[in-house]
Design an enzyme around this catalytic site. Structure first.
Site, PDB file in Angstrom:
ATOM      1  N   THR A 246      -1.776   4.969   3.694  1.00  0.00           N
ATOM      2  CA  THR A 246      -1.702   4.374   5.211  1.00  0.00           C
ATOM      3  C   THR A 246      -1.117   5.309   5.762  1.00  0.00           C
ATOM      4  OG1 THR A 246      -0.076   2.800   4.395  1.00  0.00           O
ATOM      5  CG2 THR A 246      -1.870   1.868   4.606  1.00  0.00           C
ATOM      6  N   PHE A 372      -0.488  -2.959  12.242  1.00  0.00           N
ATOM      7  CA  PHE A 372       0.334  -3.489  11.191  1.00  0.00           C
ATOM      8  C   PHE A 372       0.028  -5.110  10.845  1.00  0.00           C
ATOM      9  CE2 PHE A 372       2.619   0.349  12.797  1.00  0.00           C
ATOM     10  CZ  PHE A 372       2.918   1.037  11.558  1.00  0.00           C
ATOM     11  N   CYS A 379       3.043  -6.057   8.135  1.00  0.00           N
ATOM     12  CA  CYS A 379       3.596  -4.997   7.434  1.00  0.00           C
ATOM     13  C   CYS A 379       5.090  -5.045   7.331  1.00  0.00           C
ATOM     14  CB  CYS A 379       3.136  -3.709   8.144  1.00  0.00           C
ATOM     15  SG  CYS A 379       3.818  -2.271   7.028  1.00  0.00           S
TER      16      CYS A 379
HETATM   17 MN1  MNH Z   1       1.950  -1.901   5.388  1.00  0.00          MN
HETATM   18  C1  MNH Z   1       1.080  -5.322   4.992  1.00  0.00           C
HETATM   19  C2  MNH Z   1      -0.539  -1.899   7.777  1.00  0.00           C
HETATM   20  C3  MNH Z   1       2.938   1.410   5.779  1.00  0.00           C
HETATM   21  C4  MNH Z   1       4.447  -2.324   2.853  1.00  0.00           C
HETATM   22  N1  MNH Z   1       0.286  -3.071   6.250  1.00  0.00           N
HETATM   23  C5  MNH Z   1       0.299  -4.533   5.768  1.00  0.00           C
HETATM   24  C6  MNH Z   1      -0.614  -5.206   6.793  1.00  0.00           C
HETATM   25  C7  MNH Z   1      -1.158  -4.204   7.481  1.00  0.00           C
HETATM   26  C8  MNH Z   1      -0.440  -3.054   7.030  1.00  0.00           C
HETATM   27  C9  MNH Z   1      -2.138  -4.045   8.479  1.00  0.00           C
HETATM   28  C10 MNH Z   1      -1.053  -6.622   6.559  1.00  0.00           C
HETATM   29  C11 MNH Z   1      -2.350  -6.704   5.821  1.00  0.00           C
HETATM   30  C12 MNH Z   1      -2.769  -8.103   5.581  1.00  0.00           C
HETATM   31  O1  MNH Z   1      -2.890  -8.786   6.737  1.00  0.00           O
HETATM   32  O2  MNH Z   1      -3.614  -8.418   4.640  1.00  0.00           O
HETATM   33  N2  MNH Z   1       1.111  -0.327   6.495  1.00  0.00           N
HETATM   34  C13 MNH Z   1       0.204  -0.711   7.229  1.00  0.00           C
HETATM   35  C14 MNH Z   1       0.014   0.693   7.973  1.00  0.00           C
HETATM   36  C15 MNH Z   1       0.962   1.648   7.497  1.00  0.00           C
HETATM   37  C16 MNH Z   1       1.807   0.893   6.390  1.00  0.00           C
HETATM   38  C17 MNH Z   1      -1.083   1.058   9.038  1.00  0.00           C
HETATM   39  C18 MNH Z   1       1.343   3.030   7.771  1.00  0.00           C
HETATM   40  C19 MNH Z   1       1.022   3.864   8.661  1.00  0.00           C
HETATM   41  N3  MNH Z   1       3.278  -0.619   4.421  1.00  0.00           N
HETATM   42  C20 MNH Z   1       3.563   0.683   4.638  1.00  0.00           C
HETATM   43  C21 MNH Z   1       4.517   0.941   3.903  1.00  0.00           C
HETATM   44  C22 MNH Z   1       5.028   0.204   3.013  1.00  0.00           C
HETATM   45  C23 MNH Z   1       4.253  -1.001   3.543  1.00  0.00           C
HETATM   46  C24 MNH Z   1       5.016   2.613   4.174  1.00  0.00           C
HETATM   47  C25 MNH Z   1       5.938  -0.032   2.135  1.00  0.00           C
HETATM   48  C26 MNH Z   1       7.040   0.770   2.017  1.00  0.00           C
HETATM   49  N4  MNH Z   1       2.452  -3.488   4.121  1.00  0.00           N
HETATM   50  C27 MNH Z   1       3.464  -3.506   3.168  1.00  0.00           C
HETATM   51  C28 MNH Z   1       3.868  -4.777   2.460  1.00  0.00           C
HETATM   52  C29 MNH Z   1       2.801  -5.552   3.044  1.00  0.00           C
HETATM   53  C30 MNH Z   1       1.997  -4.722   4.094  1.00  0.00           C
HETATM   54  C31 MNH Z   1       4.848  -4.966   1.406  1.00  0.00           C
HETATM   55  C32 MNH Z   1       2.528  -7.280   2.881  1.00  0.00           C
HETATM   56  C33 MNH Z   1       3.557  -7.860   3.808  1.00  0.00           C
HETATM   57  C34 MNH Z   1       3.544  -9.581   3.536  1.00  0.00           C
HETATM   58  O3  MNH Z   1       2.135  -9.945   3.390  1.00  0.00           O
HETATM   59  O4  MNH Z   1       4.352 -10.197   3.301  1.00  0.00           O
END
Ligand code: MNH
Length: 430
Positions: A246, A372, A379
């Site tokens: 991502t 996010f 996120c």
């Molecule tokens: Mn990320 C959930 C987008 C970077 C860890 N992330 C989500 C969701 C989105 C998302 C949208 C919700 C998904 C859903 O509703 O099913 N995340 C991003 C984007 C980037 C990103 C666009 C970068 C740009 N994410 C990161 C990074 C990490 C990370 C870096 C970890 C180090 N994300 C997560 C985790 C979740 C999540 C853990 C789940 C959170 C939860 O459901 O409690």
């Protein structure tokens, strides 16, 4: 543009549309800011696992991303991990991001031909999250081949998407694929378990300051309970799954834009020169690079690297006064379409970082911009991602000049990326 996105543009007025699926379901897709805002109401809607997430759960288990809404371990891990991801606590992971970025800069300085931007951004974000997550050095810039662990991860993620298109009667034809999937999942689990086991053999005062140490040493602030080793394994896999492609996609799209748009590149360089000069910035200074950050925010508006999130009705309800949804029915929020809703985003196709100036963002409906995700399942890593991306973008525009790469094309990957993006980079003289 893919088919769902096209449908999203066509149904903007209505705000949503239904798509008949091979299995007889007719999920709703939401494409307006107004309906997306309605979906942010957590008393009526929640995340439920759907699509590839159901299968990613095979290897990410009850980690944060693939946990069910009311699973005990989601609450537990959310309470233990969230403080570690706040922008105040990220200081301790900042050196991991810096050292991964140094390797990228060295690599580009030595480049004799156009660089593979998507590949290199993937190496950067992967090295950063694995170093910050569990003190593991993939050293991705040292070799051209991806580490076997990462090849397994890529195949398993692909399989969790492909399996959705496969009618059950064809499954005998895919026995080899399923066997490979099982082997890959086992390989990933054993590497992570080995890292956890190794950590425990060392005395605690010597532990590095990474997320693994946090998970092993921090009890739940509310109940005192600890995460199990199995759940810690799932969280580590989750960081890798959710936390690198991502951010790599975000940086790739942004660099593509910056390399095409000389005026934007000049504004960014001026900000970096005025605020940082030649110094390596502290994390505080990174957080103050306003234009750099807004540029990334605008890139996430036009090219959200998680292009859709799922929501489900907690009880029978009507969305936008016209779409009846039964309890449990899931539908997708098409972020590409919502982020281009002209009622909120005038001239939606125009790239304009200043849309995110605080005075212009005022009064915007809550659901208009959700790169996010939504509500309590949004996120966990957003601050980590934005700090990493801001530092990387600022450093790369300061260190390099770019040649115009030509028009943007999209790769058909799970997380969208620019296709065939090669960039001629030249070290800038100080
Ligand atoms: Mn990320 C959930 C987008 C970077 C860890 N992330 C989500 C969701 C989105 C998302 C949208 C919700 C998904 C859903 O509703 O099913 N995340 C991003 C984007 C980037 C990103 C666009 C970068 C740009 N994410 C990161 C990074 C990490 C990370 C870096 C970890 C180090 N994300 C997560 C985790 C979740 C999540 C853990 C789940 C959170 C939860 O459901 O409690």
């Amino acid at each position: 543009m893919n088919r769902l996105q096209q449908l999203g543009e066509q149904h903007r007025e209505a705000g949503a549309f239904r798509v008949p699926m091979p299995d007889g379901r007719e999920p709703l897709f939401v494409c307006s800011a107004a309906l997306a805002t309605e979906l942010c109401d957590e008393s009526r809607f929640e995340k439920v696992l759907d699509g590839p997430l159901v299968h990613i759960r095979d290897f990410a288990g009850d980690g944060l991303f693939t946990a069910h809404g009311d699973e005990h371990n989601w609450h537990l891990a959310h309470r233990i991990l969230s403080p570690g991801f706040s922008s105040q606590s990220l200081d301790r992971y900042y050196p991991a991001i810096q050292s991964s970025l140094d390797a990228l800069v060295q690599h580009w300085r030595a480049a004799r031909a156009a660089v593979d931007v998507v590949g290199d951004m993937t190496r950067l974000t992967l090295d950063a999250i694995s170093l910050a997550g569990f003190d593991y050095r993939f050293d991705s810039f040292a070799s051209t081949e991806l580490h076997p662990f990462l090849q397994a991860l890529a195949r398993s993620l692909q399989e969790s998407v492909d399996v959705l298109q496969r009618p059950p009667f064809l499954s005998p034809l895919f026995r080899a694929r399923r066997a490979r999937y099982a082997t890959d999942n086992a390989l990933m689990a054993s590497l992570v378990d080995e890292v956890i086991r190794e950590r425990k053999t060392r005395p605690e005062p010597e532990w590095p300051k990474d997320f693994l140490s946090l998970m092993l040493s921090q009890p739940d602030p509310k109940t005192g309970e600890r995460l199990s080793d199995q759940n810690i394994r799932y969280q580590i896999l989750t960081f890798l799954i959710a936390g690198h492609e991502t951010t790599a996609g975000l940086l790739s799209f942004t660099l593509h834009k910056v390399a095409r748009d000389r005026a934007l590149a000049a504004r960014l360089r001026a900000e970096v020169r005025d605020r940082l000069g030649d110094r390596a910035p502290s994390m505080r200074e990174v957080l103050e690079l306003d234009l750099t950050r807004r540029t990334l925010e605008e890139a996430l508006r036009l090219w959200p690297t998680v292009p859709a999130v799922n929501r489900a009705a907690k009880s029978d309800t009507t969305l936008g006064d016209r779409y009846f949804v039964a309890k449990g029915q899931t539908f997708g929020v098409l972020l590409n379409a919502v982020h281009r809703d002209p009622s909120v985003w005038p001239e939606p196709e125009r790239f304009d970082p200043d849309r995110f100036l605080p005075e212009r963002a005022k009064g915007r409906p809550a659901g208009a911009y959700k790169p996010f995700g939504i509500g309590r399942r949004a996120c966990t890593g957003r601050h980590f991602a934005m700090i990493e991306a801001t530092l990387a973008l600022a450093t790369l525009v300061r260190e390099f000049d770019f040649e115009d790469p030509g028009p943007l094309a999209l790769a058909p990957t799970i997380s969208p990326k620019p296709r065939g993006f090669r960039l001629v980079v030249r070290p800038r003289s100080p």
